[in-house]
Design a protein around this motif. Structure first.
Motif, PDB file in Angstrom:
ATOM      1  N   ILE A  98       0.829  -1.243  -0.058  1.00  0.00           N
ATOM      2  CA  ILE A  98      -0.005  -0.034  -0.057  1.00  0.00           C
ATOM      3  C   ILE A  98       1.022   1.090   0.134  1.00  0.00           C
ATOM      4  O   ILE A  98       1.745   1.323   0.657  1.00  0.00           O
ATOM      5  N   ASP A  99       0.723   2.265  -0.820  1.00  0.00           N
ATOM      6  CA  ASP A  99       1.275   3.439  -0.876  1.00  0.00           C
ATOM      7  C   ASP A  99       0.656   4.319   0.389  1.00  0.00           C
ATOM      8  O   ASP A  99      -0.506   4.779   0.252  1.00  0.00           O
ATOM      9  N   VAL A 100       1.437   4.548   1.385  1.00  0.00           N
ATOM     10  CA  VAL A 100       0.829   5.080   2.460  1.00  0.00           C
ATOM     11  C   VAL A 100       0.948   6.722   2.387  1.00  0.00           C
ATOM     12  O   VAL A 100       2.056   7.323   2.193  1.00  0.00           O
ATOM     13  N   ASN A 101      -0.341   7.244   2.695  1.00  0.00           N
ATOM     14  CA  ASN A 101      -0.231   8.692   2.877  1.00  0.00           C
ATOM     15  C   ASN A 101       0.215   9.132   4.027  1.00  0.00           C
ATOM     16  O   ASN A 101      -0.533   8.503   5.480  1.00  0.00           O
ATOM     17  N   PRO A 102       0.981  10.100   4.321  1.00  0.00           N
ATOM     18  CA  PRO A 102       1.581  10.437   5.679  1.00  0.00           C
ATOM     19  C   PRO A 102       0.322  11.205   6.829  1.00  0.00           C
ATOM     20  O   PRO A 102       0.357  10.929   7.755  1.00  0.00           O
ATOM     21  N   ALA A 103      -0.542  11.616   5.998  1.00  0.00           N
ATOM     22  CA  ALA A 103      -1.625  12.077   6.923  1.00  0.00           C
ATOM     23  C   ALA A 103      -2.720  11.048   7.395  1.00  0.00           C
ATOM     24  O   ALA A 103      -3.502  11.387   8.001  1.00  0.00           O
ATOM     25  N   TRP A 104      -2.797   9.892   6.925  1.00  0.00           N
ATOM     26  CA  TRP A 104      -3.421   8.856   7.454  1.00  0.00           C
ATOM     27  C   TRP A 104      -3.363   8.427   8.912  1.00  0.00           C
ATOM     28  O   TRP A 104      -2.097   8.216   9.409  1.00  0.00           O
ATOM     29  N   GLY A 105      -4.328   8.217   9.652  1.00  0.00           N
ATOM     30  CA  GLY A 105      -4.264   7.873  10.993  1.00  0.00           C
ATOM     31  C   GLY A 105      -4.696   6.426  11.184  1.00  0.00           C
ATOM     32  O   GLY A 105      -4.390   5.789  10.105  1.00  0.00           O
ATOM     33  N   ALA A 106      -4.693   6.075  12.467  1.00  0.00           N
ATOM     34  CA  ALA A 106      -4.500   4.564  12.587  1.00  0.00           C
ATOM     35  C   ALA A 106      -5.686   3.967  11.970  1.00  0.00           C
ATOM     36  O   ALA A 106      -5.844   2.890  11.309  1.00  0.00           O
ATOM     37  N   GLY A 107      -7.184   4.524  12.122  1.00  0.00           N
ATOM     38  CA  GLY A 107      -8.237   3.982  11.505  1.00  0.00           C
ATOM     39  C   GLY A 107      -8.211   3.729  10.124  1.00  0.00           C
ATOM     40  O   GLY A 107      -8.416   2.668   9.631  1.00  0.00           O
TER      41      GLY A 107
END
Length: 669
Positions: free
Chosen positions: A360-369
Motif C-alpha cells: 500500500i502506498d501510505v499517505n503520511p496524513a492517514w491515521g490509525a483507523g
C-alpha cells in the motif's frame, strides 16, 4: 441422434461472407414486397408457448397424432428438408420445438414460403400436436406466416473469451444464441422481484428519489456531471440514494426502500461498473442488528427464488449461504491475516510498516483507523468466503455512521462480505445534526485538499436533521453482485443486459459525435440541430493544436537501441489492478512458453476486456519493476500525443495493436 441435432448438422452451408449473405437476404425481402407480400406484418396470433405444450403432451406416445390445434410464434433456429417433408426448429420465449412439415398438409403458398425461409426468420405457425415415430414432440403446421425477415444471418458460434466484447456489445445476438445467458437474466428478474416482495412483506414502502442532484453526497465517490438546460444548472448523477431516503424518515415514514440505478464515475473491473443497481433501505427505531437481519433475510429469499438452498458454489468456491452469518470486527480480521495483533492502539509507525508490507502506498496524513481500513481492504476482505458481517469500522472511513458509545473511534457500521467481495454496507444512522455538520465540514476540507471523491456540505440535509430524525438503521445492497453470486457469474458485465462499452472503431454516432456536431454547428451559426450522420464540411481535428514530442532531441546510438528486445505478445488475460485507478495487469504469451506479467497505466484509455486476445508490442528484457506490490516484467508500447493548448491540453494514448497473424515472440527489427 435426434431430428433436431440432424437438422443443425445438415443445414445448408452459409454464404462465404456476411455481406454476401446479407445482400442475398435483402433481395428475398425485396422479392416478397414486389410480389405484394409484407415481410413485417402487423398482426400475429399466438395461443400457446412451447414449455406449456411440452408439459401438457409429455405422455403422448411415439407416432401418435392429436387434433389439438395451437398457434406459436418464434425464431427459426434450424431447418432441413427431405423431399416432401421438412423439419424446422422454432424457438419461442420459453423453449424450442420441432415443426414436422408435410407438403400434403400445408397450403401451396405456405409450402413455397417454407422453402424460402432462412435461419433467424421469425414466423407464426398454426398446426396440430403430434409426436413423430422417433419420439420427437412436434407441431404439424397447417398455416405458416412470416412475421419478420431476418436480413442479417445468425453467427454459427457466439461464445468464448475472445468474443466477450462482441457479446456484451451485441447482447441481442448473445441472447438469441446462448441459453445460459437468457437464463441468467431470467434469474436476475426473479432476484429483483424477490427483493421487492421481501421488503413489502416486511412493511417497507418503495419510493423514488431524484437521479439528478445538486449536492454530491451519501457516499464517497467521483460523480458524473451533467447540465440541466432548463435551469442552466450543473447537476450530478446520484452516487447514492441515502440522504433523500433519510429525509423521508424525518418526514414520518418508518420503513422506506428504493431499488434503482447509481452512477459513479470510476473504474471498471470484474466487480465494478460505473452504472449499477442497488437497494437502499432505512428503518426508523432500528439499528445495526436490524440491518443484519434484513440483509440475511432478503439475500436468502432471493436465493430461494432461483432454486438455491444449502451450500452453493461460486467460481469453484463452496459457500455456506444458508448457514449462520457471523459478525467479526475489522481489527480481528486484520490481525488474523497479518499474523500479529494490530489495532487502533498499535503505534502509528508499526501500522504504516504493516501497510507498506501489503504493498500500500501510505499517505503520511492517514491515521490509525485509515491504515487499518486500508490493510483490511488489501488483505482482509479477500480472506472471507462464507457470509460475514465485518463490524466496527473506524470513524475516519465512516462519515455518516454513528460513533460507538463505548469507543468513539469506531462506528456502528458493517459490511457484508461473501467470497471476498462486499455485498452490503449498513449503519446505525447518524441523526445528530451538529455531529453531521462537523463531519460534512471535514469532508469539504478533504475535497479542498484534492479528494474529488469526498462529500459536499449538504445544508438542506443538516436542516432536515435539525427537525429530528428517529434512531434508524440503514443499508445498501449491491443487486448486481447478488445476481453474480446467485448465477455463478464471474464478471459484473455478465449480469448487466447492456454494459457500457467504448464506441466501436469508426463509429460516427453517439453523444460525443452529437456534441461535436452541435459545437460545429454553433460555431458556424447554422440554424437547426446538427446531426452526427451528416458529413462535416470542415476537418474535425485541428492539427495545429496537436502536440508531438520533437524528434531527435536526445540521440541514441544503434548499439544501445538494439539492446531493447521488442516482441509481439498475445494478451491471455487483462484485469484492473486493485487499489489503482490507472494500472492494468496483463498476462502475456511472449513465445517463451511461460506467462509474462506486465503492468501498464492505461486504464484511462482502455477497459481490460477490450485487450484480451489482442496482439501487442512490448519490450521484454527490462528488469522487473515492483508496481503496487506486483513485479512488472517489461513495457507495453503505446503512441502518445497531446491535443489542445495550455490548460486545455489533453493527453491521448493508443496502444500499439498489430495483426493477429504475427506469432507470439516475433522480434521487431
Amino acid at each position: 441422434m435426434s431430428e433436431t441435432q440432424e437438422s443443425t448438422q445438415n443445414a445448408p452451408e452459409a454464404v462465404s461472407t456476411l455481406n454476401d449473405e446479407r445482400a442475398h437476404r435483402l433481395s428475398k425481402r425485396a422479392a416478397i414486397m414486389e410480389a405484394g407480400g409484407n415481410p413485417y406484418p402487423e398482426h400475429s396470433e399466438v395461443t400457446a408457448h412451447v414449455v406449456d405444450i411440452e408439459t401438457k403432451y409429455a405422455d403422448l406416445e411415439a407416432g401418435e397424432d392429436t387434433d389439438d390445434v395451437v398457434s406459436i410464434g418464434g425464431r427459426i433456429m434450424a431447418k432441413r428438408g427431405q423431399g416432401k417433408i421438412a423439419f424446422v426448429v422454432v424457438r419461442d420465449t420459453t423453449a424450442e420445438i420441432q415443426l414436422f412439415c408435410r407438403i400434403n398438409e400445408m397450403r401451396e403458398e405456405d409450402w413455397a414460403l417454407l422453402q424460402d425461409l432462412d435461419l433467424g426468420d421469425i414466423i407464426n405457425v398454426t398446426g396440430v400436436i403430434v409426436r413423430t415415430k422417433r419420439g420427437q414432440l412436434s407441431i404439424a403446421p397447417k398455416r405458416l406466416t412470416l412475421l419478420s425477415k431476418a436480413v442479417r444471418p445468425l453467427p454459427e458460434k457466439f461464445h468464448g473469451l475472445s468474443d466477450k466484447e462482441t457479446r456484451y456489445r451485441q447482447r441481442y445476438v448473445d441472447l438469441i444464441m446462448n441459453d445460459d445467458v437468457r437464463e441468467t437474466f431470467r434469474k436476475r428478474s426473479a432476484i429483483v422481484s424477490a427483493f421487492r416482495r421481501y421488503m413489502e412483506d416486511n412493511g417497507y414502502m418503495e419510493v423514488e428519489t431524484p437521479i439528478l442532484q445538486t449536492i454530491q453526497g451519501g457516499a464517497t465517490a467521483k460523480p458524473f456531471i451533467t447540465h440541466f438546460n432548463a435551469l442552466n444548472q450543473e447537476c450530478y448523477l446520484r452516487i447514492a440514494t441515502e440522504l433523500h431516503l433519510k429525509r423521508l424518515l424525518v418526514g414520518g415514514y418508518e420503513r422506506v426502500f428504493e431499488i434503482g440505478r447509481i452512477f459513479r464515475n470510476e473504474g471498471m473491473d470484474q466487480t465494478h461498473n460505473p452504472e449499477f443497481t442497488t437497494m437502499e433501505a432505512y428503518r426508523a427505531y432500528s439499528d445495526l442488528e436490524g440491518m443484519k437481519e434484513l440483509a440475511e433475510g432478503v439475500i436468502k429469499a432471493a436465493a430461494k427464488a432461483v432454486g438455491l438452498e444449502g451450500t452453493i458454489v461460486y467460481q469453484d468456491q463452496e459457500i455456506d449461504l444458508f448457514g449462520e452469518w457471523p459478525s467479526r470486527s475489522m481489527t480481528e480480521i486484520v490481525s488474523e491475516v497479518m499474523g500479529r495483533e494490530l489495532n487502533l492502539d498499535t503505534p502509528i509507525e508499526e501500522l504504516r510498516a504493516a501497510a507498506a508490507e501489503c504493498g500500500i502506498d501510505v499517505n503520511p496524513a492517514w491515521g490509525a483507523g485509515k491504515l487499518i481500513a486500508e490493510i483490511y481492504d488489501e488483505k482482509g476482505e479477500e480472506s472471507l468466503i462464507n457470509p460475514t458481517f465485518v463490524c466496527d469500522y473506524p470513524v475516519e472511513v465512516s462519515p455518516l455512521a454513528k460513533r460507538r458509545e463505548d469507543d468513539a473511534r469506531f462506528t456502528h457500521r458493517f459490511e457484508l462480505v461473501i467470497a471476498g467481495h462486499e455485498y452490503a454496507n449498513a449503519f446505525s444512522e447518524l441523526n445528530d445534526p451538529v455531529d453531521q455538520a462537523e463531519r460534512f465540514a471535514k469532508q469539504m476540507e478533504e475535497k479542498a485538499g484534492g479528494d474529488d471523491e469526498a462529500m459536499e456540505y449538504d445544508e438542506d440535509y443538516v436542516r432536515a436533521l435539525e427537525y429530528g430524525m428517529p434512531p434508524a438503521g440503514g443499508i445498501g445492497i449491491g443487486i448486481d453482485r447478488v445476481v453474480m453470486l446467485l448465477t455463478n457469474s464471474a464478471s459484473i458485465r455478465d449480469v448487466l443486459l447492456f454494459p457500457h462499452m467504448r464506441p466501436e472503431k469508426g463509429s460516427a454516432s453517439g453523444a460525443a459525435a452529437a456534441k461535436a456536431a452541435q459545437e460545429a454547428a454553433s460555431a458556424e451559426q447554422v440554424a437547426g440541430a446538427a446531426s452526427p450522420f451528416v458529413e462535416s464540411k470542415k476537418p474535425t481535428t485541428d492539427y495545429s493544436k496537436v502536440k508531438i514530442e520533437p524528434l531527435f532531441e536526445d540521440f541514441v546510438d544503434f548499439d544501445t537501441f538494439s539492446r531493447s528486445d521488442f516482441r509481439a505478445v498475445k494478451v491471455k488475460a487483462c484485469e484492473a489492478v486493485k487499489k489503482s485507478k490507472k494500472l492494468l495487469a496483463f498476462t502475456l504469451d511472449d513465445g517463451s512458453g511461460e506467462d509474462r506479467v506486465i503492468l501498464s497505466g492505461i486504464h484511462d484509455y482502455y477497459e481490460p476486456e477490450e485487450l484480451v486476445g489482442k496482439t501487442l508490442i512490448a519490450i521484454t528484457n527490462l528488469p522487473p519493476r515492483k508496481m503496487m506490490g506486483i513485479d512488472s516484467c517489461g513495457m507495453i508500447i503505446s503512441a502518445v500525443h497531446e491535443e489542445g493548448e495550455g490548460d486545455e491540453a489533453e493527453e491521448r494514448l493508443n496502444v500499439l495493436i498489430v495483426d493477429d497473424s504475427i506469432p507470439a515472440g516475433a522480434k521487431l527489427y
